[in-house]
Design a protein around this motif. Structure first.
Motif, short mmCIF file in Angstrom:
data_model
loop_
_atom_site.label_atom_id
_atom_site.label_comp_id
_atom_site.label_asym_id
_atom_site.label_seq_id
_atom_site.Cartn_x
_atom_site.Cartn_y
_atom_site.Cartn_z
N ASP A 159 0.90 -1.19 0.00
CA ASP A 159 0.19 -0.13 -0.07
C ASP A 159 0.88 1.33 0.11
N GLU A 160 2.05 1.43 0.71
CA GLU A 160 2.76 2.35 0.92
C GLU A 160 3.54 2.59 -0.51
N LEU A 161 3.73 1.48 -1.24
CA LEU A 161 4.40 1.83 -2.40
C LEU A 161 3.23 1.99 -3.62
N GLY A 162 2.21 1.95 -3.39
CA GLY A 162 1.13 2.59 -4.19
C GLY A 162 0.58 1.55 -5.15
N PHE A 163 0.49 0.11 -4.50
CA PHE A 163 0.10 -0.83 -5.46
C PHE A 163 -1.47 -0.71 -5.84
N GLU A 164 -1.59 -1.17 -6.86
CA GLU A 164 -3.17 -1.33 -6.92
C GLU A 164 -3.32 -2.52 -7.93
N PRO A 165 -4.06 -3.45 -7.91
CA PRO A 165 -4.13 -4.72 -8.93
C PRO A 165 -4.33 -4.22 -10.49
N ILE A 166 -3.99 -4.98 -11.27
CA ILE A 166 -4.17 -4.67 -12.66
C ILE A 166 -4.98 -5.64 -13.41
N THR A 167 -5.98 -5.42 -14.17
CA THR A 167 -6.83 -6.50 -14.65
C THR A 167 -6.87 -6.32 -16.29
N GLN A 168 -7.30 -7.22 -16.93
CA GLN A 168 -7.67 -7.21 -18.39
C GLN A 168 -8.87 -7.75 -18.38
N ASP A 169 -9.73 -8.06 -19.59
CA ASP A 169 -11.08 -8.44 -19.99
C ASP A 169 -11.35 -9.80 -20.48
N GLU A 170 -10.69 -10.04 -21.56
CA GLU A 170 -10.81 -11.14 -22.40
C GLU A 170 -10.57 -12.58 -21.80
N GLY A 171 -9.46 -12.57 -20.88
CA GLY A 171 -9.53 -14.04 -20.42
C GLY A 171 -8.65 -15.01 -21.46
N ASP A 172 -8.39 -14.45 -22.76
CA ASP A 172 -7.84 -15.51 -23.51
C ASP A 172 -6.02 -15.45 -23.19
N ALA A 173 -5.54 -16.03 -24.11
CA ALA A 173 -3.96 -16.21 -24.18
C ALA A 173 -3.24 -14.95 -24.35
N MET A 174 -4.03 -14.05 -25.42
CA MET A 174 -3.49 -12.74 -25.42
C MET A 174 -3.66 -11.76 -24.34
N ALA A 175 -4.78 -12.01 -23.69
CA ALA A 175 -5.01 -11.34 -22.22
C ALA A 175 -4.25 -11.46 -21.39
N ARG A 176 -3.66 -12.79 -21.22
CA ARG A 176 -2.74 -13.31 -20.40
C ARG A 176 -1.24 -12.90 -20.48
N LEU A 177 -1.02 -12.43 -21.85
CA LEU A 177 0.31 -11.91 -22.24
C LEU A 177 0.18 -10.18 -21.93
N ARG A 178 -1.05 -9.73 -21.94
CA ARG A 178 -1.00 -8.46 -21.76
C ARG A 178 -1.08 -8.21 -20.25
N GLN A 179 -1.41 -8.94 -19.55
CA GLN A 179 -1.70 -9.08 -18.14
C GLN A 179 -0.15 -9.11 -17.65
N ARG A 180 0.50 -10.14 -18.05
CA ARG A 180 1.69 -10.28 -17.49
C ARG A 180 3.00 -8.90 -18.00
N CYS A 181 2.60 -8.58 -18.99
CA CYS A 181 3.47 -7.46 -19.42
C CYS A 181 3.11 -6.37 -18.47
N ALA A 182 1.81 -6.15 -18.29
CA ALA A 182 1.34 -4.78 -17.46
C ALA A 182 1.87 -5.14 -16.07
N GLU A 183 2.32 -6.46 -15.54
CA GLU A 183 2.68 -6.64 -14.30
C GLU A 183 4.06 -6.33 -14.06
N ILE A 184 4.79 -6.84 -15.43
CA ILE A 184 6.20 -6.55 -15.29
C ILE A 184 6.70 -4.78 -15.07
N ALA A 185 5.87 -4.17 -15.97
CA ALA A 185 5.98 -2.91 -15.91
C ALA A 185 5.77 -2.20 -14.71
N GLN A 186 4.65 -2.93 -13.77
CA GLN A 186 4.34 -2.23 -12.48
C GLN A 186 5.20 -2.54 -11.50
N SER A 187 6.01 -3.99 -11.56
CA SER A 187 6.97 -4.50 -10.69
C SER A 187 8.18 -3.38 -10.86
N LEU A 188 8.35 -2.99 -12.04
CA LEU A 188 9.65 -1.94 -12.14
C LEU A 188 9.30 -0.71 -11.60
#
Length: 277
Positions: A159-188
């Motif tokens: 919370d102190e680092l400003g974390f908020e969950p990220i989500t996508q919508d479609e639920g397919d393999a492409m959405a899972r790619l977008r999700q993990r890419c977004a999480e990489i950017a967030q972790s940076l």
């Protein structure tokens, strides 16, 4: 929650248990060390200083980046995109043990790689509409389908680092790619905010106690119960996301062509090591 129950060796000295758990689940060793530390701290009534907890969280986020890059490398190879796979693997190798400032130095290159991976003309035809899954309840696969469940949410350090969950919508393999890419950017961003990375170190104790902790690993939440007797770990119980994810595979690939089925399974990022513990 229908996750895999894991049995770990008992009779280990508390200070050695984190290394044992990391060895048992080698695809997420830092996350396992942190999980062991949190459970041990709960069992012994100890709390690490806030700056240490923050640096430990940054270590988990660095492993999340490396894990997602390693997943991307495998998915790219599975999709017949060897150059992207090699680039992601090389980036994963550079990041896995990097210090906080070294991670920051790699951020531009990592972001550039993510832009390439998200190019719909490159991965889109191979992933869009493949392996659509709406029923997962936790981890990146669930968040790719719009479920905001994330064990990091509501944690004091995050919370102190400003974390908020990220989500996508479609639920397919492409959405899972977008999700993990977004999480990489967030972790940076989380590592940059933390400013330091520290590998978790187990507390010392000679007494008895029981502790429980849950941690968001790169594949979803893992929960550890740990019982101490005389400073020795007398019993443990670990649950991981593996069983819940693996249970979706039969329906996920039903009547699929082989290439699409392999891509769909790869997009889940299953950890077979955690299944055997």
């Amino acid at each position: 929650r229908g996750m895999e129950a894991a049995a770990l060796p008992s009779g280990v000295a508390l200070e050695d248990f984190a290394a044992s758990l990391a060895d048992a689940v080698p695809l997420s060793p830092v996350a396992m060390r942190e999980l062991a530390c949190r459970a041990a701290e709960a069992a012994t009534g100890q709390t690490a200083p806030k700056d240490v907890l923050t640096a430990r969280a940054a270590a988990v986020e660095r492993e999340r980046i490396a894990s997602h890059l390693n997943w991307l490398a495998g998915l790219a190879r599975q999709a017949g995109l060897a150059p992207l796979g090699r680039r992601a693997a090389a980036m994963e190798h550079r990041v896995r043990t990097a210090k906080a400032d070294e991670v920051a130095e790699q951020a531009t290159s990592i972001t550039s790689l993510l832009h390439v991976a998200l190019n719909r003309s490159l991965m889109g035809p191979k992933l869009t509409g493949i392996g659509t899954l709406q029923g997962a309840s936790e981890g990146p696969v669930a968040r790719a389908a719009g479920h905001a469940s994330d064990a990091r949410h509501g944690g004091g350090v995050y919370d102190e680092l400003g974390f908020e969950p990220i989500t996508q919508d479609e639920g397919d393999a492409m959405a899972r790619l977008r999700q993990r890419c977004a999480e990489i950017a967030q972790s940076l961003d989380l590592i940059a905010e933390a400013g330091a990375i520290a590998i978790p170190v187990m507390p010392r104790a000679k007494g008895d106690g029981h502790g429980m902790a849950t941690l968001e690993t790169p594949r979803g939440p893992a929960t550890l119960h740990l019982t101490l007797k005389g400073g020795m770990v007398s019993s443990t119980h670990l649950t991981t996301p593996f069983a819940a994810l693996a249970a979706h595979v039969p329906d996920l690939i039903k009547q699929m062509e082989l290439a699409d089925a392999l891509t769909a399974i790869a997009s889940l990022d299953l950890d077979p090591w955690s299944a055997s513990q």
